[in-house]
Motif scaffolding. Structure first.
Motif, PDB file in Angstrom:
ATOM      1  N   ARG A 104      11.279  15.301   9.427  1.00 17.30           N
ATOM      2  CA  ARG A 104      10.182  15.336   8.444  1.00 17.30           C
ATOM      3  C   ARG A 104      10.792  15.131   7.071  1.00 17.30           C
ATOM      4  NH1 ARG A 104       7.451  18.555   4.740  1.00 17.30           N
ATOM      5  NH2 ARG A 104       5.164  18.396   4.810  1.00 17.30           N
ATOM      6  N   ALA A 105      10.314  14.106   6.359  1.00 17.17           N
ATOM      7  CA  ALA A 105      10.828  13.793   5.030  1.00 17.17           C
ATOM      8  C   ALA A 105       9.670  13.690   4.064  1.00 17.17           C
ATOM      9  CB  ALA A 105      11.626  12.495   5.058  1.00 17.17           C
ATOM     10  N   GLU A 106       9.698  14.498   3.006  1.00 18.11           N
ATOM     11  CA  GLU A 106       8.591  14.559   2.047  1.00 18.11           C
ATOM     12  C   GLU A 106       9.021  14.002   0.695  1.00 18.11           C
ATOM     13  OE1 GLU A 106       5.436  17.804   0.131  1.00 18.11           O
ATOM     14  OE2 GLU A 106       6.807  18.381   1.755  1.00 18.11           O
ATOM     15  N   ARG A 107       8.173  13.164   0.123  1.00 19.72           N
ATOM     16  CA  ARG A 107       8.425  12.668  -1.216  1.00 19.72           C
ATOM     17  C   ARG A 107       7.960  13.697  -2.221  1.00 19.72           C
ATOM     18  NH1 ARG A 107       5.946   7.205  -4.165  1.00 19.72           N
ATOM     19  NH2 ARG A 107       6.955   7.584  -6.178  1.00 19.72           N
ATOM     20  N   ARG A 108       8.838  14.041  -3.128  1.00 19.14           N
ATOM     21  CA  ARG A 108       8.491  15.044  -4.131  1.00 19.14           C
ATOM     22  C   ARG A 108       7.358  14.523  -5.019  1.00 19.14           C
ATOM     23  NH1 ARG A 108      14.255  14.528  -4.780  1.00 19.14           N
ATOM     24  NH2 ARG A 108      15.334  16.018  -3.444  1.00 19.14           N
ATOM     25  N   SER A 109       6.449  15.413  -5.344  1.00 17.66           N
ATOM     26  CA  SER A 109       5.310  15.028  -6.196  1.00 17.66           C
ATOM     27  C   SER A 109       5.767  14.679  -7.616  1.00 17.66           C
ATOM     28  CB  SER A 109       4.305  16.180  -6.247  1.00 17.66           C
ATOM     29  OG  SER A 109       3.839  16.491  -4.964  1.00 17.66           O
ATOM     30  N   LEU A 123      16.961  -0.485  13.594  1.00 20.27           N
ATOM     31  CA  LEU A 123      15.628  -0.307  13.009  1.00 20.27           C
ATOM     32  C   LEU A 123      15.505   1.009  12.262  1.00 20.27           C
ATOM     33  CD1 LEU A 123      13.493  -1.795  15.913  1.00 20.27           C
ATOM     34  CD2 LEU A 123      14.066  -2.852  13.735  1.00 20.27           C
ATOM     35  N   LEU A 124      16.165   2.038  12.738  1.00 20.32           N
ATOM     36  CA  LEU A 124      16.121   3.330  12.038  1.00 20.32           C
ATOM     37  C   LEU A 124      16.582   3.183  10.592  1.00 20.32           C
ATOM     38  CD1 LEU A 124      17.587   5.766  14.734  1.00 20.32           C
ATOM     39  CD2 LEU A 124      15.220   5.656  13.941  1.00 20.32           C
ATOM     40  N   ASP A 125      17.679   2.470  10.386  1.00 20.64           N
ATOM     41  CA  ASP A 125      18.198   2.330   9.027  1.00 20.64           C
ATOM     42  C   ASP A 125      17.242   1.558   8.131  1.00 20.64           C
ATOM     43  OD1 ASP A 125      20.500   3.796   9.509  1.00 20.64           O
ATOM     44  OD2 ASP A 125      21.706   2.044  10.038  1.00 20.64           O
ATOM     45  N   ARG A 126      16.591   0.547   8.687  1.00 18.10           N
ATOM     46  CA  ARG A 126      15.621  -0.210   7.890  1.00 18.10           C
ATOM     47  C   ARG A 126      14.432   0.659   7.498  1.00 18.10           C
ATOM     48  NH1 ARG A 126      14.191  -5.455  11.198  1.00 18.10           N
ATOM     49  NH2 ARG A 126      12.628  -5.595   9.526  1.00 18.10           N
ATOM     50  N   ILE A 127      13.963   1.467   8.432  1.00 18.57           N
ATOM     51  CA  ILE A 127      12.824   2.340   8.122  1.00 18.57           C
ATOM     52  C   ILE A 127      13.223   3.394   7.092  1.00 18.57           C
ATOM     53  CG2 ILE A 127      11.242   4.052   9.076  1.00 18.57           C
ATOM     54  CD1 ILE A 127      11.355   2.416  11.713  1.00 18.57           C
ATOM     55  N   CYS A 128      14.392   3.980   7.266  1.00 18.49           N
ATOM     56  CA  CYS A 128      14.863   4.992   6.306  1.00 18.49           C
ATOM     57  C   CYS A 128      15.018   4.406   4.911  1.00 18.49           C
ATOM     58  CB  CYS A 128      16.190   5.581   6.773  1.00 18.49           C
ATOM     59  SG  CYS A 128      16.068   6.647   8.220  1.00 18.49           S
ATOM     60  N   ARG A 129      15.375   3.136   4.848  1.00 22.33           N
ATOM     61  CA  ARG A 129      15.554   2.474   3.548  1.00 22.33           C
ATOM     62  C   ARG A 129      14.231   2.099   2.902  1.00 22.33           C
ATOM     63  NH1 ARG A 129      17.774  -2.884   4.807  1.00 22.33           N
ATOM     64  NH2 ARG A 129      15.551  -3.437   4.903  1.00 22.33           N
ATOM     65  N   ASP A 130      13.280   1.605   3.711  1.00 23.57           N
ATOM     66  CA  ASP A 130      12.065   1.000   3.145  1.00 23.57           C
ATOM     67  C   ASP A 130      10.850   1.927   3.114  1.00 23.57           C
ATOM     68  OD1 ASP A 130      13.559  -1.305   2.855  1.00 23.57           O
ATOM     69  OD2 ASP A 130      12.822  -2.225   4.703  1.00 23.57           O
ATOM     70  N   ALA A 131      10.751   2.857   4.064  1.00 21.75           N
ATOM     71  CA  ALA A 131       9.558   3.701   4.141  1.00 21.75           C
ATOM     72  C   ALA A 131       9.361   4.603   2.917  1.00 21.75           C
ATOM     73  CB  ALA A 131       9.577   4.539   5.414  1.00 21.75           C
ATOM     74  N   PRO A 132      10.424   5.164   2.324  1.00 26.37           N
ATOM     75  CA  PRO A 132      10.184   6.042   1.173  1.00 26.37           C
ATOM     76  C   PRO A 132       9.375   5.390   0.063  1.00 26.37           C
ATOM     77  CG  PRO A 132      12.422   6.344   1.956  1.00 26.37           C
ATOM     78  CD  PRO A 132      11.855   5.188   2.728  1.00 26.37           C
ATOM     79  N   GLY A 133       9.530   4.087  -0.133  1.00 25.39           N
ATOM     80  CA  GLY A 133       8.793   3.404  -1.187  1.00 25.39           C
ATOM     81  C   GLY A 133       7.312   3.271  -0.916  1.00 25.39           C
ATOM     82  N   LEU A 134       6.892   3.527   0.325  1.00 25.42           N
ATOM     83  CA  LEU A 134       5.473   3.431   0.674  1.00 25.42           C
ATOM     84  C   LEU A 134       4.781   4.786   0.696  1.00 25.42           C
ATOM     85  CD1 LEU A 134       6.520   0.617   1.582  1.00 25.42           C
ATOM     86  CD2 LEU A 134       4.846   0.714   3.422  1.00 25.42           C
ATOM     87  N   LEU A 135       5.528   5.855   0.455  1.00 28.99           N
ATOM     88  CA  LEU A 135       4.934   7.178   0.451  1.00 28.99           C
ATOM     89  C   LEU A 135       4.317   7.492  -0.902  1.00 28.99           C
ATOM     90  CD1 LEU A 135       7.600   9.337   2.336  1.00 28.99           C
ATOM     91  CD2 LEU A 135       5.308   8.757   3.155  1.00 28.99           C
ATOM     92  N   ALA A 136       3.083   7.973  -0.877  1.00 33.98           N
ATOM     93  CA  ALA A 136       2.461   8.473  -2.096  1.00 33.98           C
ATOM     94  C   ALA A 136       3.165   9.766  -2.521  1.00 33.98           C
ATOM     95  CB  ALA A 136       0.977   8.738  -1.835  1.00 33.98           C
ATOM     96  N   PRO A 137       3.033  10.176  -3.778  1.00 25.25           N
ATOM     97  CA  PRO A 137       3.608  11.462  -4.184  1.00 25.25           C
ATOM     98  C   PRO A 137       3.118  12.582  -3.273  1.00 25.25           C
ATOM     99  CG  PRO A 137       2.899  10.230  -6.102  1.00 25.25           C
ATOM    100  CD  PRO A 137       2.409   9.460  -4.913  1.00 25.25           C
ATOM    101  N   GLY A 138       4.047  13.361  -2.748  1.00 22.14           N
ATOM    102  CA  GLY A 138       3.712  14.410  -1.805  1.00 22.14           C
ATOM    103  C   GLY A 138       3.540  13.909  -0.383  1.00 22.14           C
ATOM    104  N   GLY A 139       3.719  12.597  -0.174  1.00 26.74           N
ATOM    105  CA  GLY A 139       3.568  12.026   1.159  1.00 26.74           C
ATOM    106  C   GLY A 139       4.716  12.386   2.083  1.00 26.74           C
ATOM    107  N   ARG A 174       0.842  -1.200   0.000  1.00 28.95           N
ATOM    108  CA  ARG A 174       0.000   0.000   0.000  1.00 28.95           C
ATOM    109  C   ARG A 174       0.878   1.252   0.000  1.00 28.95           C
ATOM    110  NH1 ARG A 174      -4.998   0.088   3.896  1.00 28.95           N
ATOM    111  NH2 ARG A 174      -5.927   1.055   2.057  1.00 28.95           N
ATOM    112  N   SER A 175       0.266   2.388  -0.290  1.00 29.62           N
ATOM    113  CA  SER A 175       0.981   3.658  -0.201  1.00 29.62           C
ATOM    114  C   SER A 175       0.229   4.566   0.770  1.00 29.62           C
ATOM    115  CB  SER A 175       1.105   4.324  -1.575  1.00 29.62           C
ATOM    116  OG  SER A 175      -0.176   4.638  -2.102  1.00 29.62           O
ATOM    117  N   TYR A 176       0.948   5.545   1.321  1.00 26.85           N
ATOM    118  CA  TYR A 176       0.407   6.351   2.416  1.00 26.85           C
ATOM    119  C   TYR A 176       0.721   7.824   2.211  1.00 26.85           C
ATOM    120  CZ  TYR A 176      -0.264   1.857   4.577  1.00 26.85           C
ATOM    121  OH  TYR A 176      -0.672   0.567   4.826  1.00 26.85           O
ATOM    122  N   ARG A 177      -0.228   8.650   2.658  1.00 24.34           N
ATOM    123  CA  ARG A 177      -0.019  10.098   2.666  1.00 24.34           C
ATOM    124  C   ARG A 177       0.891  10.501   3.816  1.00 24.34           C
ATOM    125  NH1 ARG A 177       1.211  14.289   3.874  1.00 24.34           N
ATOM    126  NH2 ARG A 177       0.247  16.343   3.640  1.00 24.34           N
TER     127      ARG A 177
END
Length: 217
Positions: free
Chosen positions: A212-217, A130-146, A93-96
């Motif tokens: 706070r880390a934002e995925r570019r739209s 765990l921080l490194d795993r989240i930093c590596r994997d979480a960006p792929g679950l962010l919707a554009p602008g998430g 899934r993807s998330y805002r």
């Protein structure tokens, strides 16, 4: 309303409050998908649900899952709580918005504890298992602008978090800082932390930081 906290489940503390403050500043449209990684009692998941988010909460602890489900039911909020290892149960899934207050305390043990209360805070020698795993994997679950909002101690290294998230294509900045007195775990571990060069001999406070880390739209 007060949250039910079971033995072995991380009770909301200063880091929870700091991340909740950052959450209040974040725009969140009704129905936006929100993910809370390492939910514990569900405090942050409930805060997002009160703002109208469609919230999924994940924790590896059976007790935490039970506590979060119970707290959501008592609050009358529709939070989906699932058991699993970090992002594994929600990788499709993807998330805002992704929220996380993961274990981040530097520990004498090089590996993560498999059981007991320490599983809620210990994260290897540098606090980054765990921080490194989240930093590596979480960006792929962010919707554009998430947006990813993460809280951890500066003892675990703010710069590595920012570098890894930026390398993943996110615009990452530290948006909140707070110095708080050492709790029981850090007080008991102070000599070891000093031996690792992480604190001064007489240091009694740690700096908490929200990224706070934002995925570019």
């Amino acid at each position: 309303m007060p949250l039910i906290t079971l033995p072995g489940v991380y009770a909301p503390q200063d880091d929870t409050a700091l991340l909740a403050d950052a959450l209040r500043q974040e725009p969140l449209e009704p129905g936006a998908r929100v993910l809370d990684i390492g939910t514990g009692t569900g405090a942050l998941a409930l805060a997002a649900a009160r703002r109208g988010g469609e919230v999924t909460a994940v924790d590896i602890s059976r007790r935490a899952v039970f506590a979060a489900r119970l707290n959501a039911r008592l609050a009358g909020l529709p939070v989906r709580v699932v058991r699993g290892n970090l992002l594994a149960p929600v990788a499709d899934r993807s998330y805002r918005l992704i929220l996380t207050n993961p274990p981040y305390v530097p520990a004498p043990a090089a590996v993560l504890p498999r059981r007991g209360s320490a599983r809620a805070w210990d994260a290897g020698h540098d606090g980054r298992l765990l921080l490194d795993r989240i930093c590596r994997d979480a960006p792929g679950l962010l919707a554009p602008g998430g947006v990813l909002l993460m809280v951890h101690s500066a003892l675990s290294g703010t710069d590595p978090t920012l570098r890894t998230l930026r390398a993943a294509g996110l615009d990452a900045v530290a948006v909140e800082h707070r110095c708080v007195p050492f709790g029981p775990v850090l007080r008991s571990r102070q000599p070891w932390l000093h031996s690792q060069g992480l604190v001064a001999p007489d240091e009694e406070k740690e700096e908490l930081v929200v990224i706070r880390a934002e995925r570019r739209s």
